[in-house]
Design a protein around this motif. Structure first.
Motif, PDB file in Angstrom:
ATOM      1  N   ALA A  36       0.851  -1.196   0.000  1.00  0.00           N
ATOM      2  CA  ALA A  36       0.000   0.000   0.000  1.00  0.00           C
ATOM      3  C   ALA A  36       0.881   1.239   0.000  1.00  0.00           C
ATOM      4  O   ALA A  36       2.103   1.164   0.165  1.00  0.00           O
ATOM      5  CB  ALA A  36      -0.919  -0.003   1.218  1.00  0.00           C
ATOM      6  N   ARG A  37       0.247   2.385  -0.199  1.00  0.00           N
ATOM      7  CA  ARG A  37       0.944   3.659  -0.077  1.00  0.00           C
ATOM      8  C   ARG A  37       0.033   4.650   0.639  1.00  0.00           C
ATOM      9  O   ARG A  37      -1.194   4.548   0.584  1.00  0.00           O
ATOM     10  CB  ARG A  37       1.340   4.210  -1.454  1.00  0.00           C
ATOM     11  N   ARG A  38       0.662   5.597   1.322  1.00  0.00           N
ATOM     12  CA  ARG A  38      -0.093   6.629   2.022  1.00  0.00           C
ATOM     13  C   ARG A  38      -0.249   7.843   1.108  1.00  0.00           C
ATOM     14  O   ARG A  38       0.723   8.323   0.517  1.00  0.00           O
ATOM     15  CB  ARG A  38       0.609   7.037   3.310  1.00  0.00           C
ATOM     16  N   LEU A  39      -1.461   8.337   0.966  1.00  0.00           N
ATOM     17  CA  LEU A  39      -1.747   9.476   0.109  1.00  0.00           C
ATOM     18  C   LEU A  39      -1.559  10.791   0.874  1.00  0.00           C
ATOM     19  O   LEU A  39      -1.515  10.795   2.105  1.00  0.00           O
ATOM     20  CB  LEU A  39      -3.178   9.374  -0.424  1.00  0.00           C
ATOM     21  N   PRO A  40      -1.466  11.919   0.167  1.00  0.00           N
ATOM     22  CA  PRO A  40      -1.230  13.202   0.843  1.00  0.00           C
ATOM     23  C   PRO A  40      -2.276  13.554   1.894  1.00  0.00           C
ATOM     24  O   PRO A  40      -1.970  14.223   2.876  1.00  0.00           O
ATOM     25  CB  PRO A  40      -1.260  14.206  -0.323  1.00  0.00           C
ATOM     26  N   ASP A  41      -3.519  13.100   1.699  1.00  0.00           N
ATOM     27  CA  ASP A  41      -4.558  13.443   2.673  1.00  0.00           C
ATOM     28  C   ASP A  41      -4.570  12.500   3.882  1.00  0.00           C
ATOM     29  O   ASP A  41      -5.441  12.601   4.751  1.00  0.00           O
ATOM     30  CB  ASP A  41      -5.939  13.438   2.014  1.00  0.00           C
ATOM     31  N   GLY A  42      -3.597  11.580   3.935  1.00  0.00           N
ATOM     32  CA  GLY A  42      -3.512  10.674   5.070  1.00  0.00           C
ATOM     33  C   GLY A  42      -4.230   9.340   4.873  1.00  0.00           C
ATOM     34  O   GLY A  42      -4.069   8.413   5.671  1.00  0.00           O
ATOM     35  N   SER A  43      -5.024   9.236   3.804  1.00  0.00           N
ATOM     36  CA  SER A  43      -5.702   7.976   3.527  1.00  0.00           C
ATOM     37  C   SER A  43      -4.725   7.008   2.863  1.00  0.00           C
ATOM     38  O   SER A  43      -3.596   7.377   2.514  1.00  0.00           O
ATOM     39  CB  SER A  43      -6.924   8.190   2.651  1.00  0.00           C
ATOM     40  N   LEU A  44      -5.170   5.775   2.669  1.00  0.00           N
ATOM     41  CA  LEU A  44      -4.307   4.736   2.127  1.00  0.00           C
ATOM     42  C   LEU A  44      -4.927   4.123   0.894  1.00  0.00           C
ATOM     43  O   LEU A  44      -6.156   4.110   0.744  1.00  0.00           O
ATOM     44  CB  LEU A  44      -4.068   3.654   3.180  1.00  0.00           C
ATOM     45  N   GLU A  45      -4.082   3.615   0.018  1.00  0.00           N
ATOM     46  CA  GLU A  45      -4.581   2.903  -1.149  1.00  0.00           C
ATOM     47  C   GLU A  45      -3.672   1.713  -1.435  1.00  0.00           C
ATOM     48  O   GLU A  45      -2.501   1.699  -1.059  1.00  0.00           O
ATOM     49  CB  GLU A  45      -4.661   3.810  -2.382  1.00  0.00           C
TER      50      GLU A  45
END
Length: 425
Positions: free
Chosen positions: A410-419
């Motif tokens: 996974a990776r962490r997105l700029p808004d703090g969510s994950l994908e």
């Protein structure tokens, strides 16, 4: 750890077994020190304690309803206390693992509550697991006692002490035991469940979960999704991850657990007064034939495919859809999100739930830079507190016990969510 029916005293009224009447439900185990202080009061900080409090306030309310019959809160609590007394008199001690493998949600509830009341650790084995998976449960837990149904008993009979909860003779023996005054023996900081990991291949691992983690996870669902409505329907078999998730959310809200109506069977009501709890895979299989019109569908477990979101809102446009991402045990969420039409990005996992700290790490256990892929790991008081490894299996040297590994990239997105991200090669 054995259960010896011969240790019975001859006290207690005759009673009907749970296959003929409502089966027992959870009541919380307390500490051994409570034995000297008289009957302990159930704590609302433990799973069984919450259930017992509810049983006292709503004794005749239905806790579980399925095609075989119903089980009230009071009957569940009483049957669980009787079974817990037999377990204790038969040698089950504080912290002992006990496998629960039943084909009926009423029996499963009574068994789980009894183990908790006796201060043991529930090891759920979902009905329908194959021989290899059942062997993994037995090996991982090292349990010697199995609470089961007659249909599941044979899988354990050669190496374990078994007690079939739909056997009238077994319940005749159980009810000859005096009710143990020291019950419950559970404590909020002690282990309540050993959940087998659902991650990938390799040696199986398990996760020990204390009562506090369950309470925090359930309370967070109530805060975000709302209290469970009057009826919570479950598609999975007894003791499955979705069934566990649905059960404790329902009971914390004073609601009842129901099996999903079969195709062609009247649902017995719907709308905002009911909810459905499923894994994404279970929901994908039943969506086209679902008999309910629930106010909420709560998914728990792995990622939710984008096409499932589209299918949901096409079939049930007025029904909320939520997803709790629980990548290892399938029960306790790491992230959560509300899904809306026409559907979120297919790889989004949502934001970490409160009380959970997420790390994305490389193959040496170092935190990755934002937007860089790595393995998703987590820790926090609403997650399991330790990992139990299969005998002979050792963890990587860098692995810190407080962090749970998902095996998912996974990776962490700029808004703090994950994908989700492609596996790192």
């Amino acid at each position: 750890m054995t259960v010896d029916p011969a240790l019975a005293s001859r006290r207690g009224p005759a009673a009907r077994p749970p296959h003929a009447a409502p089966a027992p439900a959870p009541s919380r185990p307390a500490r051994a020190g409570a034995r000297a202080a008289g009957p302990p009061q159930p704590s609302q900080d433990t799973l069984d304690g919450r259930f017992t409090q509810l049983a006292r306030h709503r004794p005749e309310a239905v806790a579980v309803l399925e095609p075989g019959g119903e089980l009230t809160f009071a009957k569940a609590d009483l049957w669980a206390s009787r079974l817990a007394s037999m377990l204790m008199h038969g040698g089950v001690q504080l912290g002992d693992p006990v496998i629960v493998h039943c084909d009926d949600h009423r029996q499963s509830l009574v068994a789980q509550l009894a183990v908790l009341k006796a201060g043991g650790v529930c090891v759920p084995a979902a009905h329908g697991l194959d021989t290899r998976e059942l062997h993994a449960v037995g090996t991982l837990s090292a349990a010697s006692t199995v609470l089961c149904s007659r249909s599941t008993q044979e899988a354990w009979a050669r190496r374990h002490t078994t007690l079939a909860l739909d056997d009238p003779e077994a319940w005749r023996r159980i009810t000859t035991h005096r009710l143990e005054p020291a019950l419950p023996l559970s404590h909020a900081a002690e282990a309540a469940y050993l959940l087998r990991s659902h991650e990938g291949s390799g040696a199986p691992t398990g996760h020990l979960v204390d009562h506090r983690a369950w309470r925090l996870a359930v309370d967070e669902r109530i805060r975000t999704a709302g209290p469970a409505p009057h009826r919570v329907h479950v598609a999975g078999p007894p003791s499955s991850p979705a069934a566990l998730s649905a059960m404790w959310w329902a009971f914390a809200s004073g609601a009842s657990l129901r099996t999903m109506p079969r195709p062609g069977t009247p649902a017995g009501g719907g709308g905002t007064l009911c909810a459905a709890v499923c894994t994404p895979e279970e929901y994908a299989n039943l969506l086209d034939t679902i008999q309910l019109r629930p106010g909420l569908v709560q998914l728990v477990g792995g990622p939710v495919p984008a096409d499932l979101v589209t299918r949901h809102f096409a079939a049930l446009p007025g029904t909320r859809l939520r997803a709790d991402f629980a990548p290892t045990d399938g029960v306790l969420p790491w992230t959560s999100r509300e899904l809306t039409p026409p559907g979120a990005a297919p790889h989004t996992l949502g934001s970490p739930v409160p009380q959970v700290r997420i790390r994305v790490i490389d193959d040496r256990g170092r935190a990755t830079a934002p937007d860089q892929p790595g393995e998703l790991c987590a820790t926090g008081p609403s997650l399991p507190f330790t990992v139990v490894h299969h005998p002979g299996h050792s963890a990587p040297a860098w692995e810190e016990a407080p962090f749970l590994r998902s095996g998912i990239s996974a990776r962490r997105l700029p808004d703090g969510s994950l994908e989700l991200a492609p596996p790192v090669t």
